[in-house]
Design a protein around this motif. Structure first.
Motif, mmCIF file in Angstrom:
data_model
loop_
_atom_site.group_PDB
_atom_site.id
_atom_site.type_symbol
_atom_site.label_atom_id
_atom_site.label_comp_id
_atom_site.label_asym_id
_atom_site.label_seq_id
_atom_site.Cartn_x
_atom_site.Cartn_y
_atom_site.Cartn_z
ATOM 1 N N ILE A 44 0.842 -1.198 0.000
ATOM 2 C CA ILE A 44 0.000 0.000 0.000
ATOM 3 C C ILE A 44 0.878 1.248 0.000
ATOM 4 O O ILE A 44 0.607 2.217 -0.699
ATOM 5 C CB ILE A 44 -0.958 -0.019 1.209
ATOM 6 C CG1 ILE A 44 -1.983 -1.142 1.048
ATOM 7 C CG2 ILE A 44 -1.659 1.320 1.389
ATOM 8 C CD1 ILE A 44 -2.782 -1.431 2.299
ATOM 9 N N GLY A 45 1.961 1.203 0.771
ATOM 10 C CA GLY A 45 2.909 2.316 0.786
ATOM 11 C C GLY A 45 3.611 2.499 -0.539
ATOM 12 O O GLY A 45 3.785 3.621 -1.020
ATOM 13 N N GLU A 46 4.021 1.402 -1.176
ATOM 14 C CA GLU A 46 4.680 1.475 -2.483
ATOM 15 C C GLU A 46 3.785 2.146 -3.515
ATOM 16 O O GLU A 46 4.264 2.857 -4.396
ATOM 17 C CB GLU A 46 5.031 0.061 -2.973
ATOM 18 C CG GLU A 46 6.150 -0.605 -2.223
ATOM 19 C CD GLU A 46 6.280 -2.081 -2.584
ATOM 20 O OE1 GLU A 46 5.517 -2.583 -3.456
ATOM 21 O OE2 GLU A 46 7.137 -2.741 -1.976
ATOM 22 N N LEU A 47 2.507 1.912 -3.415
ATOM 23 C CA LEU A 47 1.559 2.491 -4.364
ATOM 24 C C LEU A 47 1.264 3.962 -4.078
ATOM 25 O O LEU A 47 0.614 4.638 -4.868
ATOM 26 C CB LEU A 47 0.256 1.691 -4.354
ATOM 27 C CG LEU A 47 0.374 0.268 -4.889
ATOM 28 C CD1 LEU A 47 -0.894 -0.520 -4.615
ATOM 29 C CD2 LEU A 47 0.695 0.277 -6.374
ATOM 30 N N GLY A 48 1.742 4.442 -2.936
ATOM 31 C CA GLY A 48 1.558 5.846 -2.595
ATOM 32 C C GLY A 48 0.252 6.155 -1.896
ATOM 33 O O GLY A 48 -0.127 7.313 -1.758
ATOM 34 N N TYR A 49 -0.438 5.121 -1.399
ATOM 35 C CA TYR A 49 -1.734 5.340 -0.776
ATOM 36 C C TYR A 49 -1.639 5.778 0.675
ATOM 37 O O TYR A 49 -2.633 6.183 1.257
ATOM 38 C CB TYR A 49 -2.590 4.076 -0.856
ATOM 39 C CG TYR A 49 -2.906 3.621 -2.267
ATOM 40 C CD1 TYR A 49 -2.770 4.474 -3.351
ATOM 41 C CD2 TYR A 49 -3.326 2.337 -2.514
ATOM 42 C CE1 TYR A 49 -3.057 4.051 -4.626
ATOM 43 C CE2 TYR A 49 -3.622 1.903 -3.794
ATOM 44 C CZ TYR A 49 -3.484 2.766 -4.847
ATOM 45 O OH TYR A 49 -3.773 2.340 -6.105
ATOM 46 N N LEU A 50 -0.462 5.709 1.291
ATOM 47 C CA LEU A 50 -0.335 6.076 2.702
ATOM 48 C C LEU A 50 -0.122 7.570 2.906
ATOM 49 O O LEU A 50 -0.412 8.088 3.970
ATOM 50 C CB LEU A 50 0.816 5.303 3.354
ATOM 51 C CG LEU A 50 0.604 3.806 3.470
ATOM 52 C CD1 LEU A 50 1.826 3.156 4.104
ATOM 53 C CD2 LEU A 50 -0.630 3.492 4.274
ATOM 54 N N GLY A 51 0.382 8.274 1.933
ATOM 55 C CA GLY A 51 0.652 9.697 2.088
ATOM 56 C C GLY A 51 -0.324 10.583 1.349
ATOM 57 O O GLY A 51 0.016 11.695 0.973
ATOM 58 N N LEU A 52 -1.530 10.119 1.148
ATOM 59 C CA LEU A 52 -2.502 10.855 0.341
ATOM 60 C C LEU A 52 -2.862 12.216 0.915
ATOM 61 O O LEU A 52 -3.212 13.120 0.176
ATOM 62 C CB LEU A 52 -3.777 10.034 0.165
ATOM 63 C CG LEU A 52 -3.631 8.791 -0.685
ATOM 64 C CD1 LEU A 52 -4.932 7.998 -0.677
ATOM 65 C CD2 LEU A 52 -3.246 9.142 -2.101
#
Length: 65
Positions: A44-52
């Protein structure tokens, strides 16, 4: 009815693809073990969903969708 912008729709579809491909196949086993797998969290972090919530200027990853 909710109307999404093209960017929001693109994001919605990307998240749906991720869930269908990586969460759904493992969901029952995850529920039985009552855990949130580190591998899934990292993905999920690799996809960039944690820093939205944060702009790239403040260190959020660029979206990959």
């Amino acid at each position: 009815m909710i109307t999404f912008t093209p960017e929001q729709e693109q994001f919605r579809k990307a998240v749906a693809r991720f869930v269908d491909a990586e969460v759904v196949p493992a969901a029952e086993a995850i529920d039985e073990r009552a855990e949130f797998p580190t591998k899934l969290f990292k993905r999920i972090g690799e996809l960039g969903y944690l820093g939205l919530r944060y702009p790239e200027a403040y260190g959020a990853p660029a979206p990959t969708w």
